[in-house]
Design a protein around this motif. Sequence first.
Motif, short mmCIF file in Angstrom:
data_model
loop_
_atom_site.label_atom_id
_atom_site.label_comp_id
_atom_site.label_asym_id
_atom_site.label_seq_id
_atom_site.Cartn_x
_atom_site.Cartn_y
_atom_site.Cartn_z
N PHE A 1 11.52 -9.36 2.23
CA PHE A 1 10.52 -10.41 2.34
C PHE A 1 9.22 -10.00 1.65
N ALA A 2 8.80 -8.74 1.86
CA ALA A 2 7.59 -8.26 1.19
C ALA A 2 7.75 -8.29 -0.32
N GLY A 3 8.94 -7.96 -0.78
CA GLY A 3 9.20 -8.02 -2.21
C GLY A 3 9.14 -9.44 -2.75
N TRP A 4 9.63 -10.40 -1.95
CA TRP A 4 9.57 -11.80 -2.38
C TRP A 4 8.13 -12.28 -2.50
N VAL A 5 7.30 -11.94 -1.50
CA VAL A 5 5.89 -12.33 -1.57
C VAL A 5 5.20 -11.65 -2.76
N SER A 6 5.51 -10.36 -2.96
CA SER A 6 4.91 -9.62 -4.09
C SER A 6 5.32 -10.23 -5.42
N ARG A 7 6.56 -10.71 -5.48
CA ARG A 7 7.02 -11.32 -6.73
C ARG A 7 6.26 -12.62 -7.01
N LEU A 8 6.00 -13.40 -5.97
CA LEU A 8 5.21 -14.62 -6.16
C LEU A 8 3.81 -14.30 -6.66
N LEU A 9 3.18 -13.30 -6.04
CA LEU A 9 1.83 -12.93 -6.46
C LEU A 9 1.82 -12.36 -7.88
N LEU A 10 2.83 -11.54 -8.18
CA LEU A 10 2.87 -10.94 -9.52
C LEU A 10 3.09 -12.00 -10.59
N ARG A 11 3.87 -13.02 -10.26
CA ARG A 11 4.08 -14.09 -11.22
C ARG A 11 2.77 -14.82 -11.51
N ALA A 12 1.95 -14.96 -10.48
CA ALA A 12 0.65 -15.59 -10.69
C ALA A 12 -0.31 -14.70 -11.46
N ALA B 1 0.82 -1.22 0.00
CA ALA B 1 0.00 0.00 0.00
C ALA B 1 0.85 1.27 0.00
N ARG B 2 2.01 1.21 0.69
CA ARG B 2 2.84 2.41 0.81
C ARG B 2 3.83 2.57 -0.33
N ALA B 3 4.10 1.49 -1.06
CA ALA B 3 5.07 1.56 -2.15
C ALA B 3 4.60 2.53 -3.22
N ARG B 4 5.51 3.32 -3.72
CA ARG B 4 5.16 4.33 -4.70
C ARG B 4 5.24 3.76 -6.11
N PRO B 5 4.13 3.70 -6.82
CA PRO B 5 4.17 3.16 -8.18
C PRO B 5 5.04 4.02 -9.10
N ALA B 6 5.61 3.37 -10.10
CA ALA B 6 6.41 4.10 -11.08
C ALA B 6 5.53 5.06 -11.86
N PRO C 1 8.32 17.08 -11.03
CA PRO C 1 7.92 15.75 -11.46
C PRO C 1 9.07 14.76 -11.52
N LEU C 2 10.29 15.24 -11.69
CA LEU C 2 11.38 14.29 -11.89
C LEU C 2 11.79 13.60 -10.60
N ASP C 3 11.36 14.10 -9.43
CA ASP C 3 11.72 13.42 -8.20
C ASP C 3 10.93 12.13 -8.03
N LEU C 4 10.03 11.84 -8.95
CA LEU C 4 9.26 10.60 -8.89
C LEU C 4 9.96 9.47 -9.62
N TRP C 5 11.12 9.70 -10.18
CA TRP C 5 11.80 8.65 -10.92
C TRP C 5 12.40 7.60 -10.01
N GLY C 6 12.64 7.95 -8.77
CA GLY C 6 13.27 7.01 -7.87
C GLY C 6 14.78 7.13 -7.93
N ALA D 1 9.89 -3.16 -6.66
CA ALA D 1 10.90 -2.13 -6.94
C ALA D 1 11.41 -1.50 -5.65
N ASP D 2 10.53 -1.31 -4.68
CA ASP D 2 10.94 -0.72 -3.40
C ASP D 2 11.90 -1.64 -2.68
N ALA D 3 11.65 -2.93 -2.73
CA ALA D 3 12.54 -3.89 -2.07
C ALA D 3 13.90 -3.96 -2.73
N ALA D 4 13.95 -3.71 -4.05
CA ALA D 4 15.22 -3.80 -4.78
C ALA D 4 16.03 -2.52 -4.74
N ALA D 5 15.46 -1.44 -4.20
CA ALA D 5 16.17 -0.16 -4.17
C ALA D 5 17.38 -0.27 -3.27
#
Length: 563
Positions: A223-234, A83-88, A465-470, A206-210
Amino acid sequence: MSGIDVGEELGARAAQARALSLLRIRSRALAVAILPAAVAVVLFAAGAQGHLAGPGWDAVRWTVLGVAVVVLLVTVLVAVSVARARPAMSPTVPVPEEGAPDLYRLVRDLADRLDVPAPSAIALTPDCDSWLEDRTHRALRRGAEAAAEAGDAAPVLVIGSPFLWWMRVAELRAVLAPVVAGTGPSAHPDIAAARRFVRGLDASIADAAAPGRGTVRGAPLAFAGWVSRLLLRACRGHAAEMERCVAAAASMRAQTVDHGLRISAQEQVGLAYAGWDRLLTRVALPAWRMGRWPSRLDAGVVSALTELSRRDRLADGFALRLGERPACDLLEEPGVADEAASLLAARLFHGGPAESGPGWAPVDWQQYPDEVVDRKWRTEAARLHRVLDTLGVPRASAADPAVPTLARVMEHLSGAGGPGGPGEELAAGIGAAVAREEAEAPGHGGPEHGGPGHGGTGSGAADDPLDLWGPGPLPLFPLQPPRTGTELLADHVAAMVCCAAVDTAGAAPGLDWLDGPALLVGGERRADLATPVLSLVEDGDPDPLLSWLAEVGVRSDKPVRLV
């Protein structure tokens, strides 16, 4: 119902079905998470009623309760992370309504004709593409908008800036019709919820890989990124199919608007892309490498494509369109928008700074030959002679050993050219010098090609706007891979020849809209220099270049002015 209506309805239903499949995956994941808690509730309820009694069942009840608490805590952790992760968000130049009332009027009229919600805003991207982008996430909203509920605002319409300058108004409307039609499916609750779910998973990964996370914060995010990756793969297959169905439904709905013009408009899309690609790689990139950024790239697209129509008989009809009203007239200040998009293009494709500075200044097309082409040649020629000095190659002029001449370069390469010789040593020396200068150059990644950049404000756009690039490196989309030592050596030798032609034969630097820096001799472009230079660099054969110099009237023994 007509065939178009039936096709649109089928596409919309298929998209909704895929959205429901995505939401079911989310529901199943939640069900798995609360299953231990449900089992614990059943066990404790049974114990309270006198069933499943005894020390063994008591141990089972408390064990299951402990597992349930741990699973619920982990579920909350993952849910909060998603919920808190900032989408690209795509880097764009916002276009406020007061800056383009005619463009907003065109888009809203298009939405009315398509019977879909109008986009909430319009933005420009320095690329040949257009799309809808959802920016309702709280991390992407500011001020009063942050308090609004997600989903209240329609998506933002992002338009490729080259389209505005090359296309006519009617063509732009035809190209935007299927894009704007996509706001209809975007408003469907199931599709909107499914998209938010997928974007949240992607943002969590993306947040977990930063980089730069400490152990305390990094482990839970990983860990949250690992779970998200499993769900995204599905979810991946369902999400791709949903978007395909949404696009098909939007395309079918847009068939009712400017259908006859859409084919010719799509031809203009392909032509604009070809001109934009040539302009970036052949014209803008040499300027960016010199620490200058052309401030009117979109206007340059028109010049490049007009030149293409002059050279190519297949494009004869395209120049006739220039008498019609261009779509950039829909902007109140097209020059300001072009400049902002041009700076953003330099940021995306080269990694330049977000603002102008001493080593990163705008350049007009009229100044390009003197401030980019001539400076590029003389900078490369100076670097070539510095490397020759480092290698101990003697100066060619006996009268004044300190002056740089073309003859020095030719004598060294013709005496030791070919693979494995000191010609290769010279190429390696130039490559090392270029890499060293890149590492020392601040901000824009060096004079030769882009390196890592930094976040910041940009291009006159509101709310930074460019500060949203990460935190990722820039450029995001590098135009060309690093050049080899032989390619760099050939470029530097050609630059030295051009300097000698300007200083001793009355030649001049010029700009070719399709090929970039050009040497003008007698007002005409000489495009035949590459072959004799390669003969010298790769084979050590100076004869083709000597013939070329004699034809142009270049004196290789005369001194050349360097920077």
